[in-house]
Write a protein that holds these residues in place. Structure first.
Motif, short mmCIF file in Angstrom:
data_model
loop_
_atom_site.label_atom_id
_atom_site.label_comp_id
_atom_site.label_asym_id
_atom_site.label_seq_id
_atom_site.Cartn_x
_atom_site.Cartn_y
_atom_site.Cartn_z
N LYS A 121 38.73 -12.28 17.48
CA LYS A 121 40.23 -12.24 17.88
C LYS A 121 40.71 -13.53 17.29
CE LYS A 121 39.57 -10.82 22.81
NZ LYS A 121 39.59 -11.56 24.20
N GLY A 122 41.96 -13.46 16.73
CA GLY A 122 42.83 -14.31 16.03
C GLY A 122 42.35 -14.53 14.59
N ARG A 123 41.92 -15.69 13.97
CA ARG A 123 41.74 -15.93 12.55
C ARG A 123 40.95 -17.28 12.39
NH1 ARG A 123 44.94 -20.08 10.85
NH2 ARG A 123 46.96 -20.34 12.01
N LEU A 124 40.56 -17.37 11.26
CA LEU A 124 40.06 -18.73 10.85
C LEU A 124 40.93 -19.99 10.84
CD1 LEU A 124 37.25 -17.69 8.04
CD2 LEU A 124 36.67 -18.81 10.07
N TYR A 125 40.34 -21.20 11.11
CA TYR A 125 41.05 -22.22 10.94
C TYR A 125 41.32 -22.48 9.53
CZ TYR A 125 36.33 -24.05 10.07
OH TYR A 125 35.04 -24.24 9.85
N GLN A 126 42.67 -22.86 9.19
CA GLN A 126 43.06 -23.12 7.98
C GLN A 126 43.52 -24.64 7.64
OE1 GLN A 126 42.84 -20.79 5.57
NE2 GLN A 126 42.53 -19.26 6.88
N ASN A 127 44.13 -25.09 8.70
CA ASN A 127 44.61 -26.70 8.79
C ASN A 127 43.68 -27.58 9.54
OD1 ASN A 127 46.96 -25.65 7.22
ND2 ASN A 127 47.83 -24.87 9.00
N LYS A 128 44.00 -28.66 9.29
CA LYS A 128 43.18 -29.74 10.18
C LYS A 128 43.31 -29.81 11.62
CE LYS A 128 45.89 -33.89 8.89
NZ LYS A 128 45.77 -35.01 8.12
N ASP A 129 44.56 -29.08 11.94
CA ASP A 129 44.83 -29.14 13.42
C ASP A 129 44.48 -27.86 14.09
OD1 ASP A 129 46.75 -27.57 12.12
OD2 ASP A 129 48.63 -28.72 13.22
N GLU A 130 43.81 -27.21 13.48
CA GLU A 130 43.42 -25.94 14.00
C GLU A 130 41.64 -25.64 14.32
OE1 GLU A 130 46.92 -22.99 12.03
OE2 GLU A 130 44.67 -23.06 11.27
N THR A 131 41.48 -24.92 15.03
CA THR A 131 39.96 -24.70 15.58
C THR A 131 39.83 -23.30 16.08
OG1 THR A 131 38.04 -25.52 16.78
CG2 THR A 131 40.34 -25.52 18.11
N ILE A 132 38.45 -22.99 16.03
CA ILE A 132 37.96 -21.59 16.74
C ILE A 132 36.99 -22.05 17.56
CG2 ILE A 132 38.47 -20.45 14.60
CD1 ILE A 132 35.71 -20.27 13.64
N VAL A 133 36.75 -21.08 18.66
CA VAL A 133 35.77 -21.44 19.75
C VAL A 133 35.11 -20.25 20.23
CG1 VAL A 133 37.42 -23.22 20.69
CG2 VAL A 133 37.57 -20.75 21.58
N VAL A 158 42.97 -21.02 17.06
CA VAL A 158 43.56 -19.95 16.28
C VAL A 158 42.67 -18.84 16.29
CG1 VAL A 158 45.02 -21.25 14.93
CG2 VAL A 158 42.82 -20.98 14.33
N GLY A 159 41.33 -18.88 16.85
CA GLY A 159 40.50 -17.89 16.44
C GLY A 159 39.37 -17.93 17.69
N VAL A 160 38.71 -16.89 17.86
CA VAL A 160 37.78 -16.80 18.91
C VAL A 160 36.38 -16.02 18.20
CG1 VAL A 160 36.89 -15.99 21.21
CG2 VAL A 160 39.35 -16.72 20.72
N ILE A 161 35.24 -16.57 18.39
CA ILE A 161 34.09 -15.99 17.98
C ILE A 161 33.09 -15.49 19.21
CG2 ILE A 161 33.86 -17.35 15.87
CD1 ILE A 161 31.63 -19.12 17.40
N LYS A 162 32.06 -14.76 18.98
CA LYS A 162 31.36 -14.27 19.92
C LYS A 162 30.66 -15.38 20.66
CE LYS A 162 27.14 -13.58 17.41
NZ LYS A 162 25.74 -12.74 17.00
N GLU A 163 30.49 -15.10 21.83
CA GLU A 163 29.65 -15.99 22.96
C GLU A 163 28.50 -16.68 22.25
OE1 GLU A 163 27.74 -16.13 27.21
OE2 GLU A 163 29.24 -14.70 26.98
N THR A 164 28.35 -17.92 22.36
CA THR A 164 27.38 -18.54 21.62
C THR A 164 27.38 -20.08 22.19
OG1 THR A 164 26.00 -19.12 19.68
CG2 THR A 164 28.39 -19.61 19.66
N THR A 165 26.11 -20.79 22.32
CA THR A 165 25.98 -22.02 22.75
C THR A 165 25.03 -22.73 21.98
OG1 THR A 165 24.17 -21.25 24.22
CG2 THR A 165 26.43 -21.47 25.27
#
Length: 355
Positions: A121-133, A158-165
């Motif tokens: 969902k969403g997109r990859l982080y591009q700027n330093k104030d963005e993250t993916i979870v 800005v983005g979501v990856i599959k469930e992981t820990t």
């Protein structure tokens, strides 16, 4: 098998007690296995997702990533098909507006690194104030395009990856620049500290440098995650001990039942029934007790896993459960062997009251 099944059906209460105990012990085995698997997966899943060939740490870190201190320039001493400079940081995150904090594991690396999972969902982080979870963080009340706070930094999901820990915590990926600001409070523009270099493909390292490098496999890396190996050994030891308990319990019960049937065995022998047939019948009873007990225990364990809270790490590994099922049936039959001497030593004359 025919005689064994007929006798079990005739003495339902007696064999029902044995099956009940077998169910309880097997149920504990599968639950412990699920907990052990859940804890193991919770610690290692993010590392497994990388499909890496090797992980480079500083030699004096004793294979513990948190103790490994490298510089981004150390990546120039590593040759591989693909490589990623990674910083690791365990901290807590909260919503910008406030609320409870959630523990997370942060990986700081470039957004084009091969270890960064695919976005769902969403997109990859591009700027330093963005993250993916990771998706499991959303279960804690977070959402896409939401602002969050880590320490004093405000970031946007800005983005979501599959469930992981990693280390039983949801995972966050972000820019190396903001990572170093979060962890160290500074950014040195080009040669920031990192914890490890992750590679894919044939990997070679040059030791000419201020910091000596050590190449280890991902499995070795995982085994040295703090607490991972002790937890795994503790739970597995409990499971192995339960195998011994099953052997003893089935052995004692089958032995007592066999003693009670001495006169019956004597009559059957007097009628020409072979001792080997009686021995196979006792073993078949132990086999049926094991099969029924394990089958019911597996069903109960699967049903239990469906109602466990999400905060409790639990994983059903079908291959491992199949192996434990076979072992439980085998140890039940080994318990049945305790009665073999009694069966073989029955004297038909004495057993039916002769002199």
């Amino acid at each position: 098998m025919f005689l064994a099944w007929k006798e079990i059906r005739y003495a339902k209460l007696r064999y029902g007690l044995i099956v009940g105990i077998m169910i309880l012990v097997a149920y504990v085995v599968f639950m412990l296995s699920g907990l052990a698997g859940g804890l193991a997966d919770g610690n290692r899943k993010a590392i497994d997702d990388w499909n890496a060939t090797a992980i480079i740490l500083s030699e004096d870190s004793n294979k513990v990533v948190n103790a490994s201190q490298l510089q981004q320039s150390d990546a120039n001493r590593v040759t591989a098909k693909e490589k990623a400079e990674v910083g690791v940081y365990a901290t807590a995150v909260k919503k910008k507006g406030g609320g409870e904090k959630t523990n997370v594991s942060i990986f700081g690396t470039a957004n084009d690194a091969f270890i960064v999972p695919k976005i769902i969902k969403g997109r990859l982080y591009q700027n330093k104030d963005e993250t993916i979870v990771s998706e499991n963080l959303l279960a804690e009340g977070y959402r896409l395009n939401q602002s969050i706070k880590i320490n004093d930094q405000t970031l946007k999901i800005v983005g979501v990856i599959k469930e992981t820990t990693y280390m039983i915590a949801p995972v966050i990926y972000l820019n190396p620049t903001v990572f170093n600001t979060l962890k160290y409070g500074t950014h040195t523009n080009g040669n920031d500290p990192i914890n490890m270099i992750v590679t894919k493909g044939q990997t070679t390292i040059e030791q000419e440098g201020q910091t000596k490098l050590e190449k280890i496999t991902p499995e070795t890396f995982i085994e040295n995650i703090p607490g991972y190996t002790p937890e795994k050994l503790t739970l597995n030891t409990m499971i192995y001990f339960l195998f011994v308990v099953v052997t003893a319990i089935i052995g004692i019960f089958m032995y007592v039942i066999t003693l009670q049937k001495t006169s019956i065995f004597g009559v059957m022998k007097a009628q020409g029934v072979a001792t080997s047939y009686l021995v196979r019948s006792v073993l078949a009873q132990a086999f049926l007790v094991g099969i029924i007990g394990v089958a019911v225990a597996v069903g109960l364990s699967v049903l239990t896993s469906l109602i466990l809270p999400s905060a409790l790490p639990f994983a059903v590994h079908a291959t491992q459960w199949a192996l434990y099922s076979v072992i439980l049936v085998i140890v039940a039959m080994i318990g049945g062997l305790f009665s073999m001497r009694t069966v073989t030593k029955v004297d038909p004359v004495t057993a039916i009251g002769g002199e």
